[in-house]
Design a protein around this motif. Structure first.
Motif, PDB file in Angstrom:
ATOM      1  N   THR A 108      28.746 -61.058  16.931  1.00 19.62           N
ATOM      2  CA  THR A 108      27.533 -60.744  16.181  1.00 19.62           C
ATOM      3  C   THR A 108      27.804 -59.579  15.232  1.00 19.62           C
ATOM      4  O   THR A 108      28.806 -58.867  15.366  1.00 19.62           O
ATOM      5  CB  THR A 108      26.390 -60.359  17.130  1.00 19.62           C
ATOM      6  OG1 THR A 108      26.744 -59.142  17.802  1.00 19.62           O
ATOM      7  CG2 THR A 108      26.133 -61.456  18.160  1.00 19.62           C
ATOM      8  N   ARG A 109      26.897 -59.393  14.311  1.00 21.43           N
ATOM      9  CA  ARG A 109      27.010 -58.231  13.421  1.00 21.43           C
ATOM     10  C   ARG A 109      26.997 -56.943  14.234  1.00 21.43           C
ATOM     11  O   ARG A 109      27.691 -55.986  13.903  1.00 21.43           O
ATOM     12  CB  ARG A 109      25.875 -58.242  12.401  1.00 21.43           C
ATOM     13  CG  ARG A 109      26.068 -59.289  11.342  1.00 21.43           C
ATOM     14  CD  ARG A 109      25.031 -59.184  10.254  1.00 21.43           C
ATOM     15  NE  ARG A 109      25.424 -60.019   9.145  1.00 21.43           N
ATOM     16  CZ  ARG A 109      24.606 -60.785   8.466  1.00 21.43           C
ATOM     17  NH1 ARG A 109      23.323 -60.806   8.758  1.00 21.43           N
ATOM     18  NH2 ARG A 109      25.046 -61.510   7.465  1.00 21.43           N
ATOM     19  N   GLN A 110      26.194 -56.932  15.317  1.00 21.74           N
ATOM     20  CA  GLN A 110      26.126 -55.736  16.163  1.00 21.74           C
ATOM     21  C   GLN A 110      27.475 -55.462  16.831  1.00 21.74           C
ATOM     22  O   GLN A 110      27.881 -54.310  16.951  1.00 21.74           O
ATOM     23  CB  GLN A 110      25.013 -55.884  17.214  1.00 21.74           C
ATOM     24  CG  GLN A 110      24.712 -54.587  17.938  1.00 21.74           C
ATOM     25  CD  GLN A 110      24.241 -53.481  16.983  1.00 21.74           C
ATOM     26  OE1 GLN A 110      23.344 -53.690  16.175  1.00 21.74           O
ATOM     27  NE2 GLN A 110      24.866 -52.321  17.055  1.00 21.74           N
ATOM     28  N   ASP A 111      28.183 -56.505  17.258  1.00 21.48           N
ATOM     29  CA  ASP A 111      29.527 -56.328  17.839  1.00 21.48           C
ATOM     30  C   ASP A 111      30.438 -55.617  16.846  1.00 21.48           C
ATOM     31  O   ASP A 111      31.205 -54.725  17.214  1.00 21.48           O
ATOM     32  CB  ASP A 111      30.157 -57.684  18.197  1.00 21.48           C
ATOM     33  CG  ASP A 111      29.460 -58.408  19.329  1.00 21.48           C
ATOM     34  OD1 ASP A 111      28.843 -57.760  20.195  1.00 21.48           O
ATOM     35  OD2 ASP A 111      29.540 -59.658  19.337  1.00 21.48           O
ATOM     36  N   ASN A 114      29.328 -51.993  16.404  1.00 19.93           N
ATOM     37  CA  ASN A 114      29.716 -51.222  17.590  1.00 19.93           C
ATOM     38  C   ASN A 114      31.201 -50.896  17.606  1.00 19.93           C
ATOM     39  O   ASN A 114      31.619 -49.900  18.195  1.00 19.93           O
ATOM     40  CB  ASN A 114      29.349 -51.976  18.866  1.00 19.93           C
ATOM     41  CG  ASN A 114      27.857 -52.076  19.090  1.00 19.93           C
ATOM     42  OD1 ASN A 114      27.068 -51.386  18.453  1.00 19.93           O
ATOM     43  ND2 ASN A 114      27.468 -52.958  19.993  1.00 19.93           N
TER      44      ASN A 114
END
Length: 148
Positions: A108-111, A114
């Motif tokens: 994901t974009r969040q991965d 992060n």
């Protein structure tokens, strides 16, 4: 030298797909690249199910330049961070219905954020994918050894 493990990808950025493909070699070969939902819906279940007549409409991936008899069946599918969850779910279910052994990987974009990225950073994406692919290979190896 061991042959690279063939995988497929579904993303929406041609340049990122090419950059990531280069970063995963020589251990992993993105054999089939889809850049639209329509292509992923038809091509990924077919190629993962063993239909080697399936050409990547994107013209990208190692299968694009190989004759039918030399094309590779992907063992995993990577989904780009820009692919919505509902599309990931749709494609994953369609592929697993034809090829239950294929492993889906969704970054994901969040991965990526992060991990220190601030956009579709091929270096970070490549590193994260290598980690996830290595985990899947280790898991597959131990599953095949325990069933032997």
């Amino acid at each position: 030298m061991v042959a690279p493990i063939p995988i497929a990808s579904f993303g929406n950025n041609t340049q990122v797909a090419q950059d990531i493909r280069a970063r995963l070699l020589p251990e992993y070969d993105i054999a089939h690249i889809c850049l639209s939902l329509e292509a992923a819906e038809t091509e990924l279940p077919a190629i993962c199910g063993g239909n080697l007549d399936t050409e990547p409409s994107s013209g990208l991936g190692s299968n694009a330049s190989l004759p039918v008899g030399e094309r590779k069946v992907p063992r995993a599918i990577i989904f780009g961070g820009g692919i919505p969850d509902d599309q990931v779910r749709l494609i994953r279910e369609a592929v697993l219905a034809k090829a239950p052994e294929v492993k889906p990987i969704h970054l994901t974009r969040q991965d990526i954020l992060n991990a220190g990225g601030n956009g579709p950073d091929p270096e970070i994406i490549g590193r994260l994918l290598r980690q996830k692919l290595a985990e899947l290979v280790d898991q597959s190896d131990s599953e095949s050894q325990s069933s032997a």
